[in-house]
Design a protein around this motif. Structure first.
Motif, PDB file in Angstrom:
ATOM      1  N   GLU A  83       3.832  -1.267  15.136  1.00  0.00           N
ATOM      2  CA  GLU A  83       2.965  -1.705  14.037  1.00  0.00           C
ATOM      3  C   GLU A  83       3.752  -2.658  13.152  1.00  0.00           C
ATOM      4  O   GLU A  83       4.873  -2.343  12.737  1.00  0.00           O
ATOM      5  N   ARG A 106      -1.497  -3.222  14.640  1.00  0.00           N
ATOM      6  CA  ARG A 106      -0.904  -2.463  15.745  1.00  0.00           C
ATOM      7  C   ARG A 106      -0.860  -3.257  17.048  1.00  0.00           C
ATOM      8  O   ARG A 106      -1.816  -3.976  17.357  1.00  0.00           O
ATOM      9  N   CYS A 152       0.838  -1.213   0.000  1.00  0.00           N
ATOM     10  CA  CYS A 152       0.000   0.000   0.000  1.00  0.00           C
ATOM     11  C   CYS A 152       0.863   1.249   0.000  1.00  0.00           C
ATOM     12  O   CYS A 152       2.087   1.179  -0.028  1.00  0.00           O
ATOM     13  N   ASN A 204      -5.551   3.393  11.407  1.00  0.00           N
ATOM     14  CA  ASN A 204      -5.447   2.017  11.872  1.00  0.00           C
ATOM     15  C   ASN A 204      -6.853   1.397  11.985  1.00  0.00           C
ATOM     16  O   ASN A 204      -7.829   1.971  11.511  1.00  0.00           O
ATOM     17  N   THR A 243       1.485   3.296   2.368  1.00  0.00           N
ATOM     18  CA  THR A 243       2.374   3.367   3.536  1.00  0.00           C
ATOM     19  C   THR A 243       3.663   2.596   3.250  1.00  0.00           C
ATOM     20  O   THR A 243       4.764   3.070   3.558  1.00  0.00           O
ATOM     21  N   GLU A 274      -7.285  -6.231   5.421  1.00  0.00           N
ATOM     22  CA  GLU A 274      -6.661  -5.132   6.174  1.00  0.00           C
ATOM     23  C   GLU A 274      -7.070  -3.774   5.603  1.00  0.00           C
ATOM     24  O   GLU A 274      -7.589  -2.942   6.351  1.00  0.00           O
ATOM     25  N   PHE A 323       9.226   7.149   6.214  1.00  0.00           N
ATOM     26  CA  PHE A 323       8.430   6.667   7.339  1.00  0.00           C
ATOM     27  C   PHE A 323       9.003   5.333   7.789  1.00  0.00           C
ATOM     28  O   PHE A 323       9.773   4.701   7.067  1.00  0.00           O
ATOM     29  N   ILE A 329       5.739  -1.630   9.977  1.00  0.00           N
ATOM     30  CA  ILE A 329       5.713  -0.166   9.853  1.00  0.00           C
ATOM     31  C   ILE A 329       6.630   0.464  10.915  1.00  0.00           C
ATOM     32  O   ILE A 329       7.601   1.126  10.574  1.00  0.00           O
ATOM     33  N   HIS A 349       2.106  -5.250   5.932  1.00  0.00           N
ATOM     34  CA  HIS A 349       1.140  -5.310   7.039  1.00  0.00           C
ATOM     35  C   HIS A 349      -0.236  -5.773   6.564  1.00  0.00           C
ATOM     36  O   HIS A 349      -1.160  -5.848   7.359  1.00  0.00           O
ATOM     37  N   VAL A 366      -9.681  -0.661   7.438  1.00  0.00           N
ATOM     38  CA  VAL A 366      -9.436   0.771   7.654  1.00  0.00           C
ATOM     39  C   VAL A 366     -10.707   1.590   7.362  1.00  0.00           C
ATOM     40  O   VAL A 366     -11.061   2.498   8.110  1.00  0.00           O
TER      41      VAL A 366
HETATM   42  C1  BGC Z   1      -2.177   0.950   7.989  1.00  0.00           C
HETATM   43  C2  BGC Z   1      -2.584   1.248   9.406  1.00  0.00           C
HETATM   44  C3  BGC Z   1      -1.494   2.033  10.119  1.00  0.00           C
HETATM   45  C4  BGC Z   1      -1.143   3.259   9.299  1.00  0.00           C
HETATM   46  C5  BGC Z   1      -0.117   4.160   9.943  1.00  0.00           C
HETATM   47  C6  BGC Z   1      -1.714   2.203   7.280  1.00  0.00           C
HETATM   48  O1  BGC Z   1      -1.233   1.877   6.006  1.00  0.00           O
HETATM   49  O2  BGC Z   1      -3.255   0.401   7.274  1.00  0.00           O
HETATM   50  O3  BGC Z   1      -2.860   0.063  10.091  1.00  0.00           O
HETATM   51  O4  BGC Z   1      -1.936   2.397  11.395  1.00  0.00           O
HETATM   52  O5  BGC Z   1      -0.712   2.856   8.023  1.00  0.00           O
HETATM   53  O6  BGC Z   1       1.063   3.550  10.307  1.00  0.00           O
END
Ligand code: BGC
Length: 366
Positions: free
Chosen positions: A122, A99, A47, A310, A49, A158, A58, A125, A72, A162
């Motif tokens: 996380e 998380r 994704c 999240n 992120t 997942e 990040f 992440i 994730h 969200v």
């Molecule tokens: C995830 C969340 C996460 C957020 C920030 C998103 O891509 O789906 O679970 O809290 O990133 O880290």
């Protein structure tokens, strides 16, 4: 987690904060301890992120480690269960929440998705390896069963969770208005989150307009229209002009990945409405906005702007139920979100490519 490392396994990782550091690392393959399960990873979704982490904007590695295994969004299968685990059996399909709590009051009360101190970990992440590896050991409390009929698309649970949280939170907040009966919704963005939001709100019977920059027709606009929503390209029609021809917008879900549409969304939100913001924007963008007009309309219209990040275990469970329901309502439609399936962890470099029209890339680990 159990300290008994029996072997090592490859994981697709980055050195957080360092662009172009995507590599394969080795991490221990562990046996599950009491209360834990081992999950063999099948599919991992990629994704925005993940891409931000890959570009160095990040992410944080586990303490005292240089690499962070990413990923994730996961579908896997139970491969071993630790002592005392009765809810799962080997072979069962599962996913897991992202998380893990710190000691803040919200986390202690069982709501890590509402963490107050922001010292959470996380998966893939911050502070904890993710799922882009062969197997992970997980506390059974964070594991969510997935029915076998979702084996091709369960990796979408997942991202769906969200928007489940977004809509659940909006509904909770709107209990403030006795007469609230949302009819018209707008979704901003037509990536996986925007599309999941479109299907979710349509499946709840709302009239939905999904607006994203690129004028249709294209795959995302086709998905929106197949779910009975209207697609509008904002490169052609400004949000304010669009809103002027629509009934009052009761709910807006912002999922463009940009901070720019947030303020226009505040302007066009209907009275008593709720705007849920989902785009976790890195960067330092500054904008000039009609501050008095926006403030006035928020105040006069009793409008809510709600930040949301999240998702809770219950949102994953809602995601499983809704994805199953969508498959009955619109067979195969959610599966069209997955535009690229990469075969094996060895294909990791292709994650960096973003082919035109790509909606969701999934790495098929096995
Ligand atoms: C995830 C969340 C996460 C957020 C920030 C998103 O891509 O789906 O679970 O809290 O990133 O880290």
């Amino acid at each position: 987690m159990s300290p008994t490392a029996t072997a090592v396994q490859p994981g697709v990782a980055v050195h957080p904060g360092q662009p172009n550091s995507l590599h394969v690392t080795e991490i221990p393959r562990q046996a599950p301890g009491p209360g834990e399960v081992r999950i063999r990873i099948r599919h991992v979704g990629v994704c925005g992120t993940d891409r931000e982490i890959i570009h160095g904007g990040f992410g944080a590695a586990p303490e005292d480690e240089a690499s962070l295994v990413i990923g994730h969004e996961m579908l896997g299968e139970i491969d071993a269960v630790g002592a005392g685990v009765v809810a799962f059996t080997p072979g069962q399909l599962v996913t897991a929440t992202v998380r893990r709590p710190d000691g803040c009051p919200a986390c202690a009360a069982g709501q890590p998705d509402m963490c107050q101190w922001l010292r959470y970990a996380e998966r893939g992440i911050v502070g904890m390896h993710g799922f882009m590896t062969e197997a992970v050991v997980e506390d059974a409390r964070w594991v969510v069963p997935v029915p076998p009929e979702l084996s091709d698309i369960g990796v979408l649970i997942e991202p769906i969770s969200v928007v489940e949280k977004a809509v659940r939170q909006a509904m909770l907040v709107q209990k403030r208005i006795a007469a609230w009966q949302p009819k018209t919704a707008m979704v901003l963005g037509a990536g996986p989150i925007g599309l999941a939001g479109t299907l979710l709100l349509r499946s709840r019977g709302m009239d939905v307009v999904t607006a994203a920059r690129r004028p249709g027709p294209h795959l995302a606009s086709e998905i929106v229209e197949a779910a009975g929503a209207r697609y509008v390209g904002t490169d052609e029609t400004a949000l304010q002009a669009l809103a002027a021809e629509l009934p009052p917008l009761d709910l807006i879900v912002e999922a463009t990945g940009s901070s720019e549409p947030v303020f226009a969304a505040m302007e066009i939100l209907g009275n008593n409405g709720v705007l849920v913001l989902l785009s976790g924007t890195g960067g330092n963008r500054e904008l000039t906005v009609p501050a008095d007009a926006i403030n006035r309309s928020l105040i006069r219209g009793n409008k809510v702007v709600l930040g949301c990040v999240n998702s809770a275990k219950e949102d994953f469970e809602l995601g499983v139920t809704d994805l199953t329901r969508w498959e009955q309502m619109w067979p195969g439609l959610a599966g069209r979100f997955i535009t690229r399936r990469l075969s094996g962890l060895g294909a990791y470099e292709q994650i960096l490519e973003t082919p035109a029209g790509d909606i969701k890339t999934v790495v098929e680990v096995r």
